[in-house]
Design a protein around this motif. Structure first.
Motif, short mmCIF file in Angstrom:
data_model
loop_
_atom_site.label_atom_id
_atom_site.label_comp_id
_atom_site.label_asym_id
_atom_site.label_seq_id
_atom_site.Cartn_x
_atom_site.Cartn_y
_atom_site.Cartn_z
N GLY A 177 0.85 -1.15 0.03
CA GLY A 177 -0.04 -0.14 0.16
C GLY A 177 0.69 1.27 -0.04
O GLY A 177 1.93 1.09 0.12
N CYS A 178 0.13 2.36 -0.02
CA CYS A 178 0.64 3.70 -0.20
C CYS A 178 -0.04 4.71 0.92
O CYS A 178 -1.26 4.71 0.78
CB CYS A 178 0.70 4.36 -1.54
N ILE A 179 0.61 5.17 1.73
CA ILE A 179 -0.01 6.24 2.67
C ILE A 179 0.58 7.64 2.25
O ILE A 179 1.73 7.73 2.37
CB ILE A 179 0.33 6.00 4.07
N ALA A 316 -10.29 5.46 -5.41
CA ALA A 316 -11.30 4.80 -4.10
C ALA A 316 -10.55 3.43 -3.61
O ALA A 316 -10.69 2.61 -4.74
CB ALA A 316 -12.65 4.87 -4.43
N THR A 317 -10.38 3.30 -2.67
CA THR A 317 -9.88 1.98 -1.96
C THR A 317 -10.86 1.42 -1.24
O THR A 317 -11.82 2.18 -0.42
CB THR A 317 -8.48 2.18 -1.17
N PRO A 322 -7.00 -4.05 3.77
CA PRO A 322 -6.18 -4.19 4.87
C PRO A 322 -5.36 -2.76 5.23
O PRO A 322 -5.34 -2.59 6.21
CB PRO A 322 -5.15 -5.38 4.60
N LEU A 323 -5.08 -2.10 4.00
CA LEU A 323 -4.42 -0.90 4.23
C LEU A 323 -5.14 0.06 4.97
O LEU A 323 -4.84 0.79 5.92
CB LEU A 323 -3.94 -0.27 2.82
N VAL A 324 -6.51 0.12 4.58
CA VAL A 324 -7.39 0.97 5.33
C VAL A 324 -7.70 0.72 6.64
O VAL A 324 -7.51 1.51 7.68
CB VAL A 324 -8.93 0.85 4.50
N THR A 360 -4.13 2.74 -1.91
CA THR A 360 -3.79 3.99 -1.38
C THR A 360 -4.81 4.66 -0.42
O THR A 360 -6.14 4.31 -0.79
CB THR A 360 -3.41 5.04 -2.58
N VAL A 361 -4.42 5.30 0.61
CA VAL A 361 -5.06 6.13 1.27
C VAL A 361 -4.12 7.15 1.75
O VAL A 361 -2.98 7.27 1.35
CB VAL A 361 -5.28 5.52 2.92
#
Length: 399
Positions: A177-179, A316-317, A322-324, A360-361
């Motif tokens: 993921g990407c934050i 939109a994720t 799991p990242l969210v 991404t979030v």
């Protein structure tokens, strides 16, 4: 998800150092990196040195002359997918209304004040501190399944030169993921609208204002185009998305005419169109051009061109990704209430999601609405510390 014991994660998060975060935030603010202006190089040099001093692997890649993207990496002990933390090094111009020099950072209790503190040099400093904590723990035997990689792009506030260069030259490996460390007041944003700009040029035919029928007014035609844009806005507003609402139009600039006594031969408009995930800017331009033709606005001395000049996709994720869930829990475990939702703003995360395929979030310290782009911009140091702790927890949960 991670099997790191909760006690171990809490202990590591507790080693986040507020003084280091404050020091790097202030050093970055003091290197102005104003955009437009293409002046990110000094701020990137400050950041690169801080990352090298921390023992990170550092790579600089010029997106344009004198405008380097930065990639700094803490390697884990396995070659699994990593976690990207994304930021940008540029800031908007200071503008009027400051009570002191915007590029001389200052403190007022818990607040750090200066251009870029909230958007988003404070968030970058928090990410660097989190990576320092993880790097020390890896040296002491902590097992993480992949790298933590900080990516800082240039030109986010204008035309996205930096993130386009990133897309064309992506960092190696896969990512869980990407934050994006943009200022969300530590809320977790799982979806953003995108953004696009259009230049709309209208050409007419000059004539004496005493006989306007001899000419073709570009300003009159532009007003009709604005009417079409308003009609489209109302159509979109009638069917909002539960997470992100709807796309919006804004005619931000307009200039035209030759003189009061002359039928206007030209009119130019600069138009902003906010995008829903999956919308294509080229298709939007084509559709508007077709509507202009169908309405009979062009022709009979009037020509209208619609040209996209900037494009940033939305994304939109899934809420249960799991990242969210890991990022939201990391914020809560760091002592801050956090909501999960959407964002009306746009950010480079649209590219990591749509072009690089990385979930991404957006989650970072600072206030996009209350502080970013405003006089006496500030961020609470306590929020920077909480953000760093949350980045530590999220990385260890995901790796």
């Amino acid at each position: 998800m991670s099997t790191h014991p909760r006690e171990q994660v809490d202990a590591l998060a507790g080693t986040v150092d507020a003084d280091r975060i404050a020091s790097l935030t202030c050093a970055l603010v003091a290197a102005p990196s104003v955009n437009p202006g293409g002046t990110e190089e000094e701020a990137v040099a400050v950041l690169a040195q801080a990352c090298r001093d921390a023992g990170f692997d550092v790579e600089l890649s010029e997106a344009a002359p004198g405008r380097p993207n930065l990639i700094a990496t803490v390697n884990g002990d396995a070659a699994g997918p990593g976690l990207m933390i994304l930021g940008h090094s540029d800031v908007v111009p200071a503008g009027p209304g400051w009570s002191a020099d915007p590029f001389v950072p200052r403190r007022d209790g818990d607040l750090i004040i200066g251009r870029g503190t909230s958007d988003m040099k404070g968030g970058i400093a928090s990410a660097v501190e989190a990576m320092m904590v993880i790097a020390r723990a890896v040296e002491q035997g902590l097992r993480v399944s992949g790298p933590v990689r900080l990516v800082v792009t240039v030109d986010e506030e204008e035309h996205g030169v930096g993130v386009r260069h990133l897309v064309e030259n992506p960092p190696p490996g896969q990512y869980v993921g990407c934050i994006v460390a943009e200022p969300t007041r530590l809320d977790v944003v799982r979806g953003c609208r995108g953004a696009s700009y259009f230049d709309i040029e209208v050409t007419g035919r000059a004539a004496h204002s005493g006989r306007p029928s001899d000419g073709a007014s570009a300003i009159d035609a532009a007003a009709k185009v604005i009417g079409l844009i308003g009609d489209d806005q109302r159509r979109m507003a009638a069917d909002p998305d539960p997470l992100l609402g709807y796309g919006t139009w804004n005619v931000g600039t307009i200039e035209g005419g030759q003189g009061i006594s002359v039928v206007a031969p030209t009119c130019s408009m600069g138009v902003d169109r906010r995008l829903m995930p999956g919308e294509d800017v080229t298709e939007i331009g084509r559709r508007l051009s077709a509507e202009i033709g169908a309405a009979g606005i062009d022709g009979d001395g009037i020509e209208v061109s619609v040209t996209p000049t900037m494009y940033l996709p939305g994304f939109a994720t899934d809420a249960d990704h799991p990242l969210v869930t890991a990022t939201a829990q990391a914020v809560i475990d760091s002592g801050s209430p956090s909501t999960v939702g959407g964002w009306s703003a746009a950010c480079d995360g649209g590219w990591t999601s749509s072009a690089l395929g990385i979930p991404t979030v957006v989650m970072g310290p600072g206030d996009i609405n209350g502080q970013a782009h405003q006089p006496d911009e500030s961020v609470p140091l306590s929020e920077l510390v909480t953000a760093a702790q949350a980045y530590v927890r999220a990385a260890l949960a995901l790796l």
